[in-house]
Design a protein around this motif. Structure first.
Motif, mmCIF file in Angstrom:
data_model
loop_
_atom_site.group_PDB
_atom_site.id
_atom_site.type_symbol
_atom_site.label_atom_id
_atom_site.label_comp_id
_atom_site.label_asym_id
_atom_site.label_seq_id
_atom_site.Cartn_x
_atom_site.Cartn_y
_atom_site.Cartn_z
ATOM 1 N N ASN A 1 36.175 40.687 38.388
ATOM 2 C CA ASN A 1 37.453 41.077 38.799
ATOM 3 C C ASN A 1 37.506 42.377 39.001
ATOM 4 O OD1 ASN A 1 38.371 42.200 36.536
ATOM 5 N ND2 ASN A 1 38.947 40.133 35.722
ATOM 6 N N LYS A 2 38.685 42.984 39.585
ATOM 7 C CA LYS A 2 38.771 44.370 39.866
ATOM 8 C C LYS A 2 38.767 45.156 38.800
ATOM 9 C CE LYS A 2 43.787 44.700 40.807
ATOM 10 N NZ LYS A 2 44.751 45.053 41.970
ATOM 11 N N ASN A 3 39.019 44.571 37.357
ATOM 12 C CA ASN A 3 39.072 45.375 36.242
ATOM 13 C C ASN A 3 37.607 45.495 35.730
ATOM 14 O OD1 ASN A 3 41.970 45.870 36.250
ATOM 15 N ND2 ASN A 3 42.405 44.158 35.309
ATOM 16 N N SER A 4 36.859 44.576 35.947
ATOM 17 C CA SER A 4 35.457 44.390 35.410
ATOM 18 C C SER A 4 34.517 44.956 36.222
ATOM 19 C CB SER A 4 35.203 42.861 34.993
ATOM 20 O OG SER A 4 34.766 42.365 36.416
ATOM 21 N N GLY A 5 34.897 45.054 37.522
ATOM 22 C CA GLY A 5 33.855 45.762 38.398
ATOM 23 C C GLY A 5 32.988 44.673 38.807
ATOM 24 N N LYS A 6 32.015 45.258 39.856
ATOM 25 C CA LYS A 6 31.123 44.103 40.275
ATOM 26 C C LYS A 6 29.752 43.949 39.293
ATOM 27 C CE LYS A 6 32.479 45.077 44.967
ATOM 28 N NZ LYS A 6 32.388 45.207 46.292
ATOM 29 N N ASP A 7 29.074 43.105 39.491
ATOM 30 C CA ASP A 7 27.723 42.820 38.545
ATOM 31 C C ASP A 7 26.782 43.100 39.590
ATOM 32 O OD1 ASP A 7 25.758 41.313 37.515
ATOM 33 O OD2 ASP A 7 27.101 40.083 36.595
ATOM 34 N N LYS A 8 25.738 44.138 38.745
ATOM 35 C CA LYS A 8 24.500 44.530 39.575
ATOM 36 C C LYS A 8 23.727 43.318 39.820
ATOM 37 C CE LYS A 8 25.175 49.197 37.683
ATOM 38 N NZ LYS A 8 24.870 50.085 36.767
ATOM 39 N N LEU A 9 23.589 42.421 38.861
ATOM 40 C CA LEU A 9 22.883 41.187 39.092
ATOM 41 C C LEU A 9 23.273 40.366 39.959
ATOM 42 C CD1 LEU A 9 20.046 39.766 38.083
ATOM 43 C CD2 LEU A 9 21.368 38.861 36.194
ATOM 44 N N HIS A 10 24.568 40.170 39.935
ATOM 45 C CA HIS A 10 25.093 39.113 41.047
ATOM 46 C C HIS A 10 26.170 39.811 42.005
ATOM 47 C CE1 HIS A 10 24.148 37.031 37.032
ATOM 48 N NE2 HIS A 10 23.523 36.303 37.814
ATOM 49 N N ILE B 1 26.298 36.047 45.374
ATOM 50 C CA ILE B 1 27.461 35.013 45.334
ATOM 51 C C ILE B 1 27.652 34.425 46.591
ATOM 52 C CG2 ILE B 1 29.788 34.761 44.681
ATOM 53 C CD1 ILE B 1 29.164 37.161 42.581
ATOM 54 N N ALA B 2 27.593 35.196 47.780
ATOM 55 C CA ALA B 2 28.017 34.822 48.951
ATOM 56 C C ALA B 2 26.939 33.834 49.244
ATOM 57 C CB ALA B 2 28.082 35.636 49.929
ATOM 58 N N ASP B 3 25.647 34.098 49.010
ATOM 59 C CA ASP B 3 24.752 33.307 49.566
ATOM 60 C C ASP B 3 24.574 31.878 48.910
ATOM 61 O OD1 ASP B 3 23.401 34.922 51.486
ATOM 62 O OD2 ASP B 3 22.105 35.730 49.864
ATOM 63 N N PHE B 4 24.957 32.200 47.551
ATOM 64 C CA PHE B 4 25.209 30.694 46.695
ATOM 65 C C PHE B 4 26.232 30.018 47.260
ATOM 66 C CE2 PHE B 4 26.985 28.433 43.439
ATOM 67 C CZ PHE B 4 26.021 27.544 42.790
#
Length: 144
Positions: free
Chosen positions: A7-16, A21-24
């Motif tokens: 979420n916006k508090n956790s930030g984005k995930d470098k691995l995912h 995620i969009a491709d999945f």
């Protein structure tokens, strides 16, 4: 299956990343999905305005994903909208969708709305976890 929440508090995930995620989602939503550009808009909304992405992971690989956007409203409009849920085709029929759905609903702070086509098999999952259909949705589209 392990869960990971973005979420916006956790930030984005470098691995995912959003692209991963969009491709999945694009692949596993199959005929009930949207173009990748639209999926990316929903993912970016999470980090720009609110909501979350719940990933189901096995060995750091995505096996399921839920995208919930916050509406910024309450009462007359639900606080959240379930935009996407998809499970890898190898995981279907094993309860992964139900686990993801239940995990996502626990993270929601208010009511949740969703849109589902009548012939989408996910409709059964939504009803199983408590969604009802008290309204008829109608849309007016502006002619371009």
């Amino acid at each position: 299956m392990k869960f990971k929440t973005l979420n916006k508090n956790s930030g984005k995930d470098k691995l995912h990343s959003n692209d991963v995620i969009a491709d999945f989602l694009h692949e596993h939503l199959e005929e009930f999905g949207d173009p990748k550009e639209d999926i990316l808009k929903a993912l970016n909304y999470v980090f720009d305005r609110g909501g979350f992405i719940l990933l189901g992971l096995e060995n750091k690989e995505i096996v399921g994903a839920v995208v919930i956007n916050d509406t910024g409203m309450s009462g007359y409009i639900p606080e959240h909208i379930l935009v996407y849920i998809a499970v890898h085709h190898n995981q279907r029929g094993k309860g992964a969708g139900k686990k993801l759905m239940e995990g996502a609903l626990k993270l929601c702070t208010g009511d949740v709305a969703l849109h589902v086509e009548d012939n989408n098999p996910a409709k059964f999952l939504y009803e199983k976890v408590g969604f009802t259909n008290p309204y008829l949705e109608m849309r007016w589209k502006r002619k371009q």
